[in-house]
Design a protein around this motif. Structure first.
Motif, PDB file in Angstrom:
ATOM      1  N   ARG A   1      36.955  35.035  60.474  1.00 28.78           N
ATOM      2  CA  ARG A   1      35.973  35.821  59.755  1.00 28.78           C
ATOM      3  C   ARG A   1      34.652  35.081  59.552  1.00 28.78           C
ATOM      4  O   ARG A   1      34.218  34.843  58.446  1.00 28.78           O
ATOM      5  CB  ARG A   1      36.533  36.280  58.408  1.00 28.78           C
TER       6      ARG A   1
ATOM      7  N   ARG B   1      30.777  34.507  59.135  1.00 25.14           N
ATOM      8  CA  ARG B   1      29.726  35.373  58.612  1.00 25.14           C
ATOM      9  C   ARG B   1      28.872  35.877  59.758  1.00 25.14           C
ATOM     10  O   ARG B   1      28.695  35.210  60.765  1.00 25.14           O
ATOM     11  CB  ARG B   1      28.905  34.593  57.590  1.00 25.14           C
TER      12      ARG B   1
ATOM     13  N   THR C   1      28.717  28.877  49.030  1.00 19.99           N
ATOM     14  CA  THR C   1      29.798  28.761  48.060  1.00 19.99           C
ATOM     15  C   THR C   1      29.166  28.553  46.692  1.00 19.99           C
ATOM     16  O   THR C   1      27.936  28.529  46.568  1.00 19.99           O
ATOM     17  CB  THR C   1      30.735  27.567  48.371  1.00 19.99           C
TER      18      THR C   1
ATOM     19  N   ALA D   1      36.371  23.626  50.442  1.00 17.42           N
ATOM     20  CA  ALA D   1      35.522  23.682  51.628  1.00 17.42           C
ATOM     21  C   ALA D   1      35.412  22.303  52.265  1.00 17.42           C
ATOM     22  O   ALA D   1      35.669  21.275  51.629  1.00 17.42           O
ATOM     23  CB  ALA D   1      34.135  24.200  51.267  1.00 17.42           C
TER      24      ALA D   1
ATOM     25  N   THR E   1      39.835  26.137  52.790  1.00 17.37           N
ATOM     26  CA  THR E   1      39.778  27.456  53.418  1.00 17.37           C
ATOM     27  C   THR E   1      38.463  27.734  54.129  1.00 17.37           C
ATOM     28  O   THR E   1      38.400  28.638  54.966  1.00 17.37           O
ATOM     29  CB  THR E   1      39.983  28.566  52.364  1.00 17.37           C
ATOM     30  N   THR E   2      37.413  26.989  53.812  1.00 20.29           N
ATOM     31  CA  THR E   2      36.066  27.319  54.276  1.00 20.29           C
ATOM     32  C   THR E   2      35.457  26.153  55.043  1.00 20.29           C
ATOM     33  O   THR E   2      35.512  25.011  54.589  1.00 20.29           O
ATOM     34  CB  THR E   2      35.158  27.681  53.089  1.00 20.29           C
TER      35      THR E   2
ATOM     36  N   VAL F   1      29.004  30.179  58.449  1.00 21.05           N
ATOM     37  CA  VAL F   1      30.152  29.716  57.669  1.00 21.05           C
ATOM     38  C   VAL F   1      31.417  30.384  58.199  1.00 21.05           C
ATOM     39  O   VAL F   1      31.415  31.564  58.573  1.00 21.05           O
ATOM     40  CB  VAL F   1      29.946  30.054  56.176  1.00 21.05           C
TER      41      VAL F   1
ATOM     42  N   GLU G   1      35.361  31.345  57.236  1.00 20.50           N
ATOM     43  CA  GLU G   1      36.168  31.553  56.034  1.00 20.50           C
ATOM     44  C   GLU G   1      37.671  31.461  56.287  1.00 20.50           C
ATOM     45  O   GLU G   1      38.465  31.826  55.420  1.00 20.50           O
ATOM     46  CB  GLU G   1      35.775  32.891  55.410  1.00 20.50           C
ATOM     47  N   ASP G   2      38.052  30.988  57.473  1.00 21.79           N
ATOM     48  CA  ASP G   2      39.446  30.664  57.769  1.00 21.79           C
ATOM     49  C   ASP G   2      39.459  29.319  58.458  1.00 21.79           C
ATOM     50  O   ASP G   2      39.487  29.211  59.688  1.00 21.79           O
ATOM     51  CB  ASP G   2      40.088  31.741  58.645  1.00 21.79           C
TER      52      ASP G   2
END
Length: 285
Positions: A18, A20, A29, A164, A206-207, A215, A217-218
């Motif tokens: 996912r 951006r 964040t 992160a 996770t980030t 960025v 997100e997985d």
């Protein structure tokens, strides 16, 4: 390799996890804000991400990778911090490629801050960075994670409070990165990716806040993709050698045949690293 550093361009599409939709300056964040440098290119993607990281309640900030020597960009980073009520107290470098570090000395002049890096030649001040270090500024905690491979001096910074990791060029927001042979080594890079995977499994990261691109997100999905990509590329290079190709340029022409030729020089660096890895492991002569 002396300049920008991103991209095994054979994989210029979006990574899993996912990402951006676009790269833009702004908050990523609760503690990290990006200021995008105006240096887009096939090698730097949308440009270098300069990260301002700070605790929300603190007036002190850390800047990671000031970017190229571009006066307007460096002043924009300072202005962004000031608009958020922050004063830059420290500058950190993920590695020494100019698209990340060339502006560091001038940025240090503008902010009157030290610059910390793994490579002593890049430091301004008494302190460097090493494995296991914890950078604590204004209540912020950044953990230093050694990730050689893209370059020998590559570092990532784990930001536990945001789950992160700031990855420089070790993991990008789009595509995959070059192993910049001879300074970069594939065996080191694979170990670094496994180290990052451990952060996602054992430490809840996770980030991904990358040095280029959007960025992610997985984080675990991105790192797993990188590991699979490297295994696939290595198999392709090994097959090319078994089929009689000898030089790195010959292998690039075969394995990267569908890639824009302007990106073949970067691909050749990775292929040289792969050939060296195969020789070291007795898989080729």
């Amino acid at each position: 390799m002396t300049g920008a550093s991103s991209g095994d361009a054979a994989d210029a599409g979006a990574l899993p996890g996912r990402p951006r939709a676009s790269v833009a300056s702004g908050a990523a964040t609760a503690r990290a804000v990006n200021v995008l440098a105006p240096n887009p290119s096939p090698m730097t993607l949308d440009g270098t991400n300069t990260w301002i990281v700070a605790e929300p309640s603190s007036d002190l900030a850390v800047v990671i990778d000031p970017g190229p020597l571009d006066e307007a960009h460096l002043r924009a980073v300072i202005a962004t911090a000031e608009q958020a009520g922050k004063r830059v107290a420290l500058t950190l470098l993920t590695h020494g490629h100019p698209d990340h570090a060339e502006g560091a000395a001038r940025f240090a002049e503008l902010t009157r801050t030290p610059v910390r890096a793994l490579d002593p030649a890049l430091r301004l001040g008494d302190e460097g960075l090493a494995a296991g270090d914890v950078v604590a500024t204004g209540g912020l905690e950044l953990r230093v994670v050694p990730t050689p491979g893209h370059t020998a001096d590559s570092l990532c910074f784990h930001l536990p409070a945001d789950r992160a990791v700031l990855t420089g060029d070790t993991v990008l927001g789009r595509g995959t990165t070059v192993v910049a042979h001879p300074d970069g080594r594939l065996g080191d890079y694979l170990d670094s990716l496994r180290r990052l995977r451990s952060l996602t499994v054992d430490d809840g990261v996770t980030t991904v806040l990358p040095g280029h691109g959007p960025v992610l997100e997985d984080a675990q999905g991105a790192v797993e993709y990188y590991l699979a990509h490297r295994a696939n590329r290595l198999a392709q290079v090994e097959t090319a050698v078994e089929n009689g190709l000898v030089t790195a340029s010959e292998v690039v022409a075969e394995v990267y045949a569908n890639v824009d030729r302007t990106l073949w020089p970067a691909a050749e660096l990775s292929v040289r690293a792969q050939l060296e890895y195969l020789r070291e492991h007795g898989l080729t002569r």
